[in-house]
Enzyme design. Structure first.
Site, PDB file in Angstrom:
ATOM      1  N   LYS A   1     132.091 -49.048  19.567  1.00 21.61           N
ATOM      2  CA  LYS A   1     131.112 -50.109  19.279  1.00 21.61           C
ATOM      3  C   LYS A   1     131.135 -50.456  17.797  1.00 21.61           C
ATOM      4  O   LYS A   1     131.178 -51.622  17.415  1.00 21.61           O
ATOM      5  CB  LYS A   1     129.723 -49.632  19.662  1.00 21.61           C
ATOM      6  CG  LYS A   1     128.585 -50.477  19.083  1.00 21.61           C
ATOM      7  CD  LYS A   1     127.219 -50.015  19.490  1.00 21.61           C
ATOM      8  CE  LYS A   1     126.617 -48.985  18.611  1.00 21.61           C
ATOM      9  NZ  LYS A   1     125.964 -49.494  17.377  1.00 21.61           N
ATOM     10  N   ASN A   2     131.133 -49.445  16.935  1.00 18.67           N
ATOM     11  CA  ASN A   2     131.029 -49.704  15.500  1.00 18.67           C
ATOM     12  C   ASN A   2     132.348 -50.105  14.866  1.00 18.67           C
ATOM     13  O   ASN A   2     132.394 -50.395  13.672  1.00 18.67           O
ATOM     14  CB  ASN A   2     130.415 -48.495  14.787  1.00 18.67           C
ATOM     15  CG  ASN A   2     128.946 -48.329  15.164  1.00 18.67           C
ATOM     16  OD1 ASN A   2     128.352 -49.242  15.752  1.00 18.67           O
ATOM     17  ND2 ASN A   2     128.376 -47.186  14.875  1.00 18.67           N
TER      18      ASN A   2
ATOM     19  N   ARG B   1     120.827 -54.814  14.089  1.00 17.91           N
ATOM     20  CA  ARG B   1     120.976 -54.800  12.632  1.00 17.91           C
ATOM     21  C   ARG B   1     122.390 -55.189  12.241  1.00 17.91           C
ATOM     22  O   ARG B   1     122.599 -55.831  11.197  1.00 17.91           O
ATOM     23  CB  ARG B   1     120.662 -53.402  12.116  1.00 17.91           C
ATOM     24  CG  ARG B   1     120.951 -53.217  10.661  1.00 17.91           C
ATOM     25  CD  ARG B   1     120.825 -51.782  10.228  1.00 17.91           C
ATOM     26  NE  ARG B   1     121.448 -51.590   8.947  1.00 17.91           N
ATOM     27  CZ  ARG B   1     120.892 -51.909   7.773  1.00 17.91           C
ATOM     28  NH1 ARG B   1     119.696 -52.456   7.779  1.00 17.91           N
ATOM     29  NH2 ARG B   1     121.525 -51.705   6.647  1.00 17.91           N
TER      30      ARG B   1
ATOM     31  N   CYS C   1     113.754 -50.303  11.453  1.00 20.73           N
ATOM     32  CA  CYS C   1     114.020 -49.893  12.839  1.00 20.73           C
ATOM     33  C   CYS C   1     113.593 -48.435  12.905  1.00 20.73           C
ATOM     34  O   CYS C   1     113.157 -47.857  11.935  1.00 20.73           O
ATOM     35  CB  CYS C   1     115.486 -50.080  13.175  1.00 20.73           C
ATOM     36  SG  CYS C   1     116.508 -48.892  12.374  1.00 20.73           S
TER      37      CYS C   1
ATOM     38  N   ARG D   1     116.124 -49.138   6.261  1.00 25.19           N
ATOM     39  CA  ARG D   1     117.484 -49.697   6.317  1.00 25.19           C
ATOM     40  C   ARG D   1     117.557 -51.054   5.625  1.00 25.19           C
ATOM     41  O   ARG D   1     117.809 -52.082   6.241  1.00 25.19           O
ATOM     42  CB  ARG D   1     117.964 -49.769   7.763  1.00 25.19           C
ATOM     43  CG  ARG D   1     117.925 -48.394   8.392  1.00 25.19           C
ATOM     44  CD  ARG D   1     118.423 -48.385   9.796  1.00 25.19           C
ATOM     45  NE  ARG D   1     119.880 -48.543   9.835  1.00 25.19           N
ATOM     46  CZ  ARG D   1     120.531 -48.721  10.988  1.00 25.19           C
ATOM     47  NH1 ARG D   1     119.883 -48.823  12.105  1.00 25.19           N
ATOM     48  NH2 ARG D   1     121.837 -48.840  10.979  1.00 25.19           N
TER      49      ARG D   1
ATOM     50  N   ASP E   1     125.389 -40.005  13.400  1.00 26.30           N
ATOM     51  CA  ASP E   1     125.205 -40.546  14.760  1.00 26.30           C
ATOM     52  C   ASP E   1     125.363 -39.489  15.832  1.00 26.30           C
ATOM     53  O   ASP E   1     125.143 -39.782  17.007  1.00 26.30           O
ATOM     54  CB  ASP E   1     126.210 -41.682  15.018  1.00 26.30           C
ATOM     55  CG  ASP E   1     125.832 -42.923  14.259  1.00 26.30           C
ATOM     56  OD1 ASP E   1     126.619 -43.880  14.241  1.00 26.30           O
ATOM     57  OD2 ASP E   1     124.740 -42.937  13.660  1.00 26.30           O
TER      58      ASP E   1
ATOM     59  N   ARG F   1     122.842 -50.293  24.562  1.00 28.15           N
ATOM     60  CA  ARG F   1     123.381 -50.952  23.358  1.00 28.15           C
ATOM     61  C   ARG F   1     124.709 -50.320  22.948  1.00 28.15           C
ATOM     62  O   ARG F   1     125.562 -50.964  22.366  1.00 28.15           O
ATOM     63  CB  ARG F   1     122.402 -50.804  22.193  1.00 28.15           C
ATOM     64  CG  ARG F   1     121.121 -51.555  22.365  1.00 28.15           C
ATOM     65  CD  ARG F   1     120.351 -51.536  21.091  1.00 28.15           C
ATOM     66  NE  ARG F   1     121.243 -51.832  19.959  1.00 28.15           N
ATOM     67  CZ  ARG F   1     120.903 -51.673  18.706  1.00 28.15           C
ATOM     68  NH1 ARG F   1     119.710 -51.200  18.397  1.00 28.15           N
ATOM     69  NH2 ARG F   1     121.741 -51.963  17.734  1.00 28.15           N
TER      70      ARG F   1
HETATM   71  C1  EPZ Z   1     126.300 -47.886  10.250  1.00 27.89           C
HETATM   72  O1  EPZ Z   1     125.022 -48.404   9.990  1.00 27.89           O
HETATM   73  C2  EPZ Z   1     126.354 -47.656  11.751  1.00 27.89           C
HETATM   74  N1  EPZ Z   1     126.189 -48.955  12.434  1.00 27.89           N
HETATM   75  C3  EPZ Z   1     125.246 -46.695  12.148  1.00 27.89           C
HETATM   76  O2  EPZ Z   1     125.366 -46.453  13.544  1.00 27.89           O
HETATM   77  C4  EPZ Z   1     125.437 -45.378  11.399  1.00 27.89           C
HETATM   78  O3  EPZ Z   1     124.359 -44.522  11.694  1.00 27.89           O
HETATM   79  C5  EPZ Z   1     125.484 -45.644   9.888  1.00 27.89           C
HETATM   80  O4  EPZ Z   1     126.495 -46.624   9.590  1.00 27.89           O
HETATM   81  C6  EPZ Z   1     125.811 -44.385   9.095  1.00 27.89           C
HETATM   82  O5  EPZ Z   1     127.035 -43.854   9.530  1.00 27.89           O
HETATM   83  C7  EPZ Z   1     127.253 -49.772  12.529  1.00 27.89           C
HETATM   84  O6  EPZ Z   1     128.348 -49.471  12.057  1.00 27.89           O
HETATM   85  C8  EPZ Z   1     127.045 -51.063  13.264  1.00 27.89           C
HETATM   86  P1  EPZ Z   1     124.606 -47.511   6.170  1.00 27.89           P
HETATM   87  P2  EPZ Z   1     124.698 -49.023   8.534  1.00 27.89           P
HETATM   88  O7  EPZ Z   1     124.545 -48.829   5.488  1.00 27.89           O
HETATM   89  O8  EPZ Z   1     125.935 -49.592   7.942  1.00 27.89           O
HETATM   90  C9  EPZ Z   1     120.982 -46.933   3.164  1.00 27.89           C
HETATM   91  C10 EPZ Z   1     124.656 -46.372  15.757  1.00 27.89           C
HETATM   92  O9  EPZ Z   1     123.962 -45.518  16.285  1.00 27.89           O
HETATM   93  N2  EPZ Z   1     121.235 -48.317   2.759  1.00 27.89           N
HETATM   94  O10 EPZ Z   1     125.871 -46.700   6.076  1.00 27.89           O
HETATM   95  O11 EPZ Z   1     123.527 -49.891   8.687  1.00 27.89           O
HETATM   96  C11 EPZ Z   1     120.502 -46.844   4.611  1.00 27.89           C
HETATM   97  O12 EPZ Z   1     119.103 -47.052   4.658  1.00 27.89           O
HETATM   98  C12 EPZ Z   1     124.294 -46.891  14.390  1.00 27.89           C
HETATM   99  O13 EPZ Z   1     125.716 -46.858  16.253  1.00 27.89           O
HETATM  100  C13 EPZ Z   1     120.532 -48.841   1.669  1.00 27.89           C
HETATM  101  O14 EPZ Z   1     119.702 -48.164   1.064  1.00 27.89           O
HETATM  102  O15 EPZ Z   1     124.300 -47.726   7.725  1.00 27.89           O
HETATM  103  C14 EPZ Z   1     120.913 -45.452   5.015  1.00 27.89           C
HETATM  104  O16 EPZ Z   1     119.931 -44.538   4.563  1.00 27.89           O
HETATM  105  C15 EPZ Z   1     122.929 -46.373  13.969  1.00 27.89           C
HETATM  106  N3  EPZ Z   1     120.769 -50.118   1.288  1.00 27.89           N
HETATM  107  C16 EPZ Z   1     122.209 -45.226   4.228  1.00 27.89           C
HETATM  108  O17 EPZ Z   1     122.226 -46.203   3.191  1.00 27.89           O
HETATM  109  C17 EPZ Z   1     121.690 -50.914   1.927  1.00 27.89           C
HETATM  110  O18 EPZ Z   1     121.887 -52.074   1.519  1.00 27.89           O
HETATM  111  C18 EPZ Z   1     123.466 -45.422   5.068  1.00 27.89           C
HETATM  112  O19 EPZ Z   1     123.329 -46.658   5.738  1.00 27.89           O
HETATM  113  C19 EPZ Z   1     122.398 -50.364   3.016  1.00 27.89           C
HETATM  114  C20 EPZ Z   1     122.162 -49.068   3.412  1.00 27.89           C
END
Ligand code: EPZ
Length: 428
Positions: free
Chosen positions: A33-34, A104, A128, A133, A316, A408
């Site tokens: 998916k990702n 998201r 969420c 996030r 995850d 999802r």
């Molecule tokens: C991706 O989400 C994945 N989703 C998530 O999978 C996964 O949990 C996550 O990466 C971490 O591996 C997809 O790829 C579609 P991040 P993403 O930006 O990119 C903070 C699932 O279950 N952050 O790597 O949204 C954020 O709050 C989903 O399939 C900021 O502060 O995650 C988090 O604490 C859930 N500012 C950390 O960074 C930003 O602008 C990592 O988030 C962006 C992120």
């Protein structure tokens, strides 16, 4: 395109599981998916017929396809695991709230829209279950590339003549942040250097796919990526690789039920941190080239866990691993370093008789002899998976509501588990 997104009454579906069945047999993994979501967003960068196979038929994919059609893309085919999308006439730059609020990952269209149309209006995803996030890392990076970004009425408004190459450091490793800026940089003027980038397999895959379309990206899989902007990209043609999080989820399903499951069409190297942890706990894991056999015979021990960006233990898989640890001998200390609130499943597991204490980013799990089935509430995609795993091992019946979370990210979960002997059914 309403047919694509039947958001209708699935929201009331429940999954009913009669526990204590040892899972046995063979299970095939679907596409990641990702990996498919960023590749679909990247189609915006091209003007032509994009074709991808190995696509998992999960709700997030239909949502992204709906969004791309809203932007002016035309779905030529969406059969089995294949999608063909013509992006010649992409002309609308607005990603509406009703779609973005359900997923998201819609934020992934931000960079491509600015690169293709010089304009973007993308709803902020809102918080969420697993945390606030924000998108500050995405926004600051695009501003560094010359985009003018405003936040108004819950929307991100972006505009730019043409994105300019820049040097940008991610304060926090961000998977979709890295994807967004990488995609934007492929059509920017000059060179972009991105530092402290995500090294997830899905990010490396996106870079490789874009390079096949004529992009000039180097360093994917390391801390620094360098992208030379080009004037145009050819349409995307690729096959999506199997989902490592789905793989890990079903590895744990075999372990927690004391089963013997052979998982085929997977990539063992992408789940090696989980394999290490399972072996540490005393679970038998046998790796072959494209399959993994997990045998959960006899008791297993509590092991400590810390989630980290790739190649560390995937956040995850944390909820699923916690479900396993509730039945381990001894204690397990789980540290969640990626998200600020990703222990929602702990309270639900405790209602099944688990013994978990949460303190900020740390959860202490003391193993118990058994779990008992209960009515359960899913809160997010991976927490839902963790409740299913616990229910499979518990004594008696569990009824899990809000299973649209599961739909999802897991294709055909009930069917795949039933084939392994699980007593699981969906109640409309
Ligand atoms: C991706 O989400 C994945 N989703 C998530 O999978 C996964 O949990 C996550 O990466 C971490 O591996 C997809 O790829 C579609 P991040 P993403 O930006 O990119 C903070 C699932 O279950 N952050 O790597 O949204 C954020 O709050 C989903 O399939 C900021 O502060 O995650 C988090 O604490 C859930 N500012 C950390 O960074 C930003 O602008 C990592 O988030 C962006 C992120």
């Amino acid at each position: 395109m309403t047919a694509l997104c039947s958001q209708g009454n699935e929201r009331m579906d429940k999954i009913i599981i009669e526990g204590s069945q040892r899972l046995k047999g063979e299970l095939e993994i679907s596409g990641a998916k990702n990996a498919v979501l960023p590749v679909m967003a990247a189609m915006i960068l091209t003007a032509g017929l994009n074709k991808i196979t190995g696509v998992p038929r999960v709700r997030d994919v239909t949502t992204m396809l709906h969004l791309l059609n809203d932007l002016g893309g035309r779905t030529e085919e969406f059969e089995e695991d294949r999608i063909s999308l013509d992006t010649t006439d992409i002309n609308n730059y607005e990603a509406p709230y009703d779609l973005v609020s359900t997923m998201r990952a819609s934020c992934l269209v931000l960079g491509p829209l600015l690169a293709r149309l010089g304009k973007a209006k993308v709803s902020l995803p809102g918080g969420c279950a697993i945390g606030a996030r924000p998108l500050d890392l995405h926004i600051r990076g695009l501003e560094a590339m010359g985009a003018e970004i405003k936040l108004e009425k819950g929307y991100i408004y972006g505009s730019v003549e043409r994105l300019q190459g820049t040097r940008y450091y991610f304060d926090t490793v961000s998977v979709t942040g890295t994807a967004n800026l990488m995609m934007a940089a492929t059509l920017a003027e000059g060179e972009t250097v991105l530092e402290n980038v995500a090294k997830e397999p899905e990010v490396v895959f996106l870079a490789d796919v874009l390079n096949k379309c004529g992009a000039k990206i180097e360093g994917q899989g390391t801390d620094i990526m360098v992208i030379q902007g080009v004037s145009a990209l050819k349409p995307i043609e690729c096959r999506i690789f199997p989902d490592r999080i789905e793989t890990g989820t079903y590895m744990i399903a075999s372990a927690i039920t004391g089963g013997d499951v052979n998982i085929i069409n997977c990539i063992p190297s992408q789940v090696e941190t989980l394999t290490l942890k399972l072996r540490q706990a005393g679970v038998i894991v046998e790796e072959a080239a494209t399959s993994i056999r997990v045998i959960g015979d006899g008791p297993f021990n509590g092991v400590n866990l810390k989630t980290q960006p790739h190649p560390g233990f995937a956040t995850d898989l944390q909820a699923q691993f916690m479900a396993l640890m509730t039945l381990a001998r001894g204690q397990s200390i789980i540290l969640e370093t990626v998200f600020e609130n990703r222990f929602m499943h702990a309270a639900e597991l405790n209602r099944m008789g688990a013994n978990i204490t949460v303190q900020g980013h740390t959860a202490v799990v003391s193993g118990v002899k058994r779990l008992s089935g209960a009515p359960l509430m899913a809160t997010d995609l991976r927490a839902s998976a963790s409740l299913v795993l616990a229910a499979l091992a518990a004594e008696g019946e569990s009824i899990i509501s809000r299973v649209y979370h599961i739909d999802r990210g897991y294709f055909g979960m009930e069917k795949k588990l039933s084939r392994l002997g699980a007593k699981i059914r969906r109640k409309k």
